[in-house]
Design an enzyme around this catalytic site. Structure first.
Site, PDB file in Angstrom:
ATOM      1  N   GLU A 180       0.986  -1.134  -0.008  1.00  0.00           N
ATOM      2  CA  GLU A 180       0.123  -0.031  -0.108  1.00  0.00           C
ATOM      3  C   GLU A 180       0.840   1.084  -0.050  1.00  0.00           C
ATOM      4  OE1 GLU A 180      -3.095  -0.264  -0.372  1.00  0.00           O
ATOM      5  OE2 GLU A 180      -3.228  -2.411   0.113  1.00  0.00           O
ATOM      6  N   CYS A 212      -2.307   9.037   2.874  1.00  0.00           N
ATOM      7  CA  CYS A 212      -1.791   8.547   1.317  1.00  0.00           C
ATOM      8  C   CYS A 212      -3.011   8.982   0.430  1.00  0.00           C
ATOM      9  CB  CYS A 212      -1.821   7.210   1.455  1.00  0.00           C
ATOM     10  SG  CYS A 212      -2.975   6.283   2.164  1.00  0.00           S
TER      11      CYS A 212
HETATM   12  P1  NAD Z   1       8.369   5.195   4.483  1.00  0.00           P
HETATM   13  O1  NAD Z   1       8.177   4.367   3.295  1.00  0.00           O
HETATM   14  O2  NAD Z   1       9.309   6.055   4.783  1.00  0.00           O
HETATM   15  O3  NAD Z   1       8.528   4.089   5.732  1.00  0.00           O
HETATM   16  C1  NAD Z   1       7.532   3.164   5.975  1.00  0.00           C
HETATM   17  C2  NAD Z   1       8.210   1.864   6.866  1.00  0.00           C
HETATM   18  O4  NAD Z   1       9.173   1.463   6.017  1.00  0.00           O
HETATM   19  C3  NAD Z   1       8.699   2.395   8.031  1.00  0.00           C
HETATM   20  O5  NAD Z   1       8.450   1.470   9.070  1.00  0.00           O
HETATM   21  C4  NAD Z   1      10.212   2.494   7.926  1.00  0.00           C
HETATM   22  O6  NAD Z   1      11.090   2.113   8.997  1.00  0.00           O
HETATM   23  C5  NAD Z   1      10.245   1.234   6.902  1.00  0.00           C
HETATM   24  N1  NAD Z   1      11.511   0.973   6.040  1.00  0.00           N
HETATM   25  C6  NAD Z   1      12.552   1.804   6.023  1.00  0.00           C
HETATM   26  N2  NAD Z   1      13.588   1.279   5.164  1.00  0.00           N
HETATM   27  C7  NAD Z   1      12.992  -0.010   4.748  1.00  0.00           C
HETATM   28  C8  NAD Z   1      13.528  -0.895   4.045  1.00  0.00           C
HETATM   29  N3  NAD Z   1      14.793  -0.689   3.267  1.00  0.00           N
HETATM   30  N4  NAD Z   1      12.823  -2.088   3.948  1.00  0.00           N
HETATM   31  C9  NAD Z   1      11.641  -2.161   4.429  1.00  0.00           C
HETATM   32  N5  NAD Z   1      11.089  -1.163   5.140  1.00  0.00           N
HETATM   33  C10 NAD Z   1      11.880  -0.044   5.381  1.00  0.00           C
HETATM   34  O7  NAD Z   1       7.150   5.898   4.591  1.00  0.00           O
HETATM   35  P2  NAD Z   1       6.677   6.827   5.755  1.00  0.00           P
HETATM   36  O8  NAD Z   1       7.251   8.205   5.606  1.00  0.00           O
HETATM   37  O9  NAD Z   1       6.572   6.442   7.275  1.00  0.00           O
HETATM   38  O10 NAD Z   1       4.927   7.150   5.232  1.00  0.00           O
HETATM   39  C11 NAD Z   1       4.715   7.979   4.304  1.00  0.00           C
HETATM   40  C12 NAD Z   1       4.386   7.296   3.197  1.00  0.00           C
HETATM   41  O11 NAD Z   1       3.735   6.194   3.234  1.00  0.00           O
HETATM   42  C13 NAD Z   1       3.725   8.097   1.936  1.00  0.00           C
HETATM   43  O12 NAD Z   1       4.317   7.815   0.729  1.00  0.00           O
HETATM   44  C14 NAD Z   1       2.272   7.815   1.960  1.00  0.00           C
HETATM   45  O13 NAD Z   1       1.564   8.371   0.904  1.00  0.00           O
HETATM   46  C15 NAD Z   1       2.606   6.270   2.307  1.00  0.00           C
HETATM   47  N6  NAD Z   1       1.304   5.795   2.809  1.00  0.00           N
HETATM   48  C16 NAD Z   1       0.280   5.008   2.053  1.00  0.00           C
HETATM   49  C17 NAD Z   1      -0.744   4.368   2.353  1.00  0.00           C
HETATM   50  C18 NAD Z   1      -1.834   3.397   1.825  1.00  0.00           C
HETATM   51  O14 NAD Z   1      -2.340   2.872   2.033  1.00  0.00           O
HETATM   52  N7  NAD Z   1      -1.565   3.318   0.450  1.00  0.00           N
HETATM   53  C19 NAD Z   1      -1.196   4.699   3.552  1.00  0.00           C
HETATM   54  C20 NAD Z   1      -0.402   5.541   4.522  1.00  0.00           C
HETATM   55  C21 NAD Z   1       0.858   5.876   3.828  1.00  0.00           C
END
Ligand code: NAD
Length: 488
Positions: free
Chosen positions: A261, A295
């Protein structure tokens, strides 16, 4: 509930939450910690351990070795009880979300209510039989048999990774369908907001969840994230977060299932027949609620030329009236964004858009992590302020001529999560429902409108089309087994 407020119980005398991992319910402390700061005032809210690789491996091994045997009734009761516990401590959990994320009280109270909804939907869905029956005498070479289906939990463990923007509800959307389907899950919350995830885990244990079914690992993603993708016991990765990390996971995961997502870039489209008062109210709510960090937040407002001036006046008036400030103040409608770094990025991107020809009508003011609601007009659809997700409270207005232009501009970014359209014309409505390349089209609603139960998720760079929402997540988290019987 034993009359103990678990939320208070983990706080130390100095008010700080010095937290532990939850490995199958066991609290594990580590010397190396991550400090969690209040984005508004910089106060230290608490610390969480930096898990070691060994911690992560142990969590998966325990989960894999455990066979969940809860009946549907028991799963449903645990989820119902958890909803009751959370509801009875709404203020405490809302305070915690506000403290670690900077989301204002209005937003964090709303979030706690959503968590309860997820739990209640999970409780009711756990009771719904998901089997199907097929008679086999349907063709000339049929037989007197019947094929039945049932949904089994995964043999391996579900690995869940959540983003910062809804500190508790994102976690609820992972663990609740996992419990409802008798799965085992290891979750890594965002290192920016780990405390709400741990609080939710404690509620679930308190409600009677066998602790082997849920572990929470905190730590530095550079050290432990790969293990959450490639550990030998991972059967499925359920990830919510940005596109870059989602694609990284896809490149690493190999022969395993994944539900991604990812980011969004939702348009709100305002046609010439729209009720402009309603449309401008939807625009501000969609852009600024949760500090624009959803998001599905409105990231682009596409307005038909002939009504654009009137619409923009209303948008600016309502933006001016949107109160932002101290997140703990209940009258405030918007707190901070997640941190000062994010706020600075918005400031720079908006300033660049202005240099490229957009007009700043309100906002783009920053004080630490507080960033004002911001309106940009005359934004060209090719400016990066609208082609790339800006995860904050900015309303860029793009003007267009025809319905074809609106659909073309809306579809012109790599994202495809959700959209909203303000019109009453059925011919427009059907055009948009058919033509918009998004997972959701909401008519006369914000793009983010949903029930926690209903299918939710995006296409293109926003996701692979597998949905969340309690009902769809339960499908993703199960294997269909068919069995057939002779039938005389
Ligand atoms: P992010 O992608 O920076 O981080 C998300 C998660 O991934 C965190 O827990 C982080 O620690 C982890 N992570 C970091 N490096 C990783 C790696 N190498 N491998 C696996 N996991 C890793 O996102 P964010 O800044 O926390 O959230 C914002 C983003 O999330 C925005 O782009 C938003 O649109 C998206 N989002 C999407 C939805 C949806 O349902 N489509 C919902 C909410 C947020």
């Amino acid at each position: 509930m034993k009359g103990v407020d678990m939320n208070v119980a983990v706080e130390q005398a100095d008010g700080l939450r010095r937290e532990a991992l939850r490995i199958a319910g066991e609290k594990i402390y580590r010397d190396r910690v991550i400090e969690v700061f209040n984005p508004y005032n910089g106060d230290l809210v608490g610390t969480v351990p930096k898990a070691t690789l060994e911690d992560v491996r142990r969590a998966f091994a325990i989960a894999r070795a455990y066979k969940a045997t809860l009946t549907r009734y028991e799963r449903s009761e645990i989820l119902k009880r958890a909803a009751e516990i959370i509801r009875s401590r709404t203020e405490a959990y809302s305070d915690l979300i506000t403290a670690e994320s900077g989301l204002c009280k209005q937003d964090s109270l709303y979030e706690v209510g959503r968590v309860c909804d997820v739990l209640v939907f999970g409780a009711s869905q756990a009771l719904v039989d998901d089997g199907e029956i097929f008679s086999c005498d349907l063709t000339p070479h049929g037989k007197k048999r019947r094929v039945y289906t049932q949904r089994d939990p995964l043999l391996d463990v579900i690995s869940a990774i959540t983003p910062f923007n809804h500190p508790m509800n994102q976690v609820a959307h992972k663990i609740v369908p996992a419990i409802a389907t008798n799965n085992r899950m290891v979750l890594k919350p965002s290192e920016k907001v780990p405390l709400s995830a741990l609080a939710l885990a404690d509620v679930l244990y308190e409600a009677g969840l066998p602790p082997e079914m849920f572990s929470v690992i905190t730590g530095d993603p550079r050290e432990i994230a790969d293990e959450l993708i490639v550990n030998e016991h991972v059967g499925l990765v359920s990830f919510t977060g940005g596109v870059a990390i989602g694609k990284y996971i896809a490149s690493k995961i190999g022969y395993r299932r994944m539900v991604l997502e990812l980011g969004g870039n939702a348009p709100l489209i305002v046609m010439e027949d729209a009720d402009l008062d309603e449309a401008s109210s939807l625009a501000v709510a969609g852009s600024y609620k949760n500090s624009g960090q959803r998001c599905t937040a409105v990231k682009r407002i596409l307005v038909q030329d002939s009504v654009a001036d009137r619409f923009v006046d209303m948008l600016v008036d309502k933006t001016r009236a949107w109160r932002h400030g101290d997140p703990a103040d209940r009258s405030v409608q918007m707190g901070t964004v997640i941190d000062e770094h994010a706020a600075r990025t918005f400031e720079e991107r908006v300033a660049r858009a202005v240099k490229q020809g957009a007009r700043l009508l309100h906002g783009n003011e920053r004080d630490g992590a507080l960033y004002s609601p911001t309106v940009l007009d005359h934004v060209r659809p090719d400016l990066d302020v609208v082609t790339e997700e800006l995860f904050g409270p900015v309303s860029p207005v793009i003007r267009f001529g025809t319905v074809e232009d609106a659909i073309r501009i809306a579809n012109s970014t790599p994202y495809g999560l959700s959209s909203g359209v303000c019109t009453n014309r059925l011919d427009y409505i059907t055009r948009f429902v058919e033509g918009l390349h998004t997972g959701t089209v909401n008519i006369r609603e914000v793009p983010g409108y949903r029930l926690e139960l209903t299918p939710f998720g995006g296409i293109k760079d926003s996701g692979l089309g597998y949905k969340e929402g309690v009902q769809e997540a339960m499908k993703s988290f199960t294997n269909i087994k068919t069995y057939s019987l002779p039938w005389t």
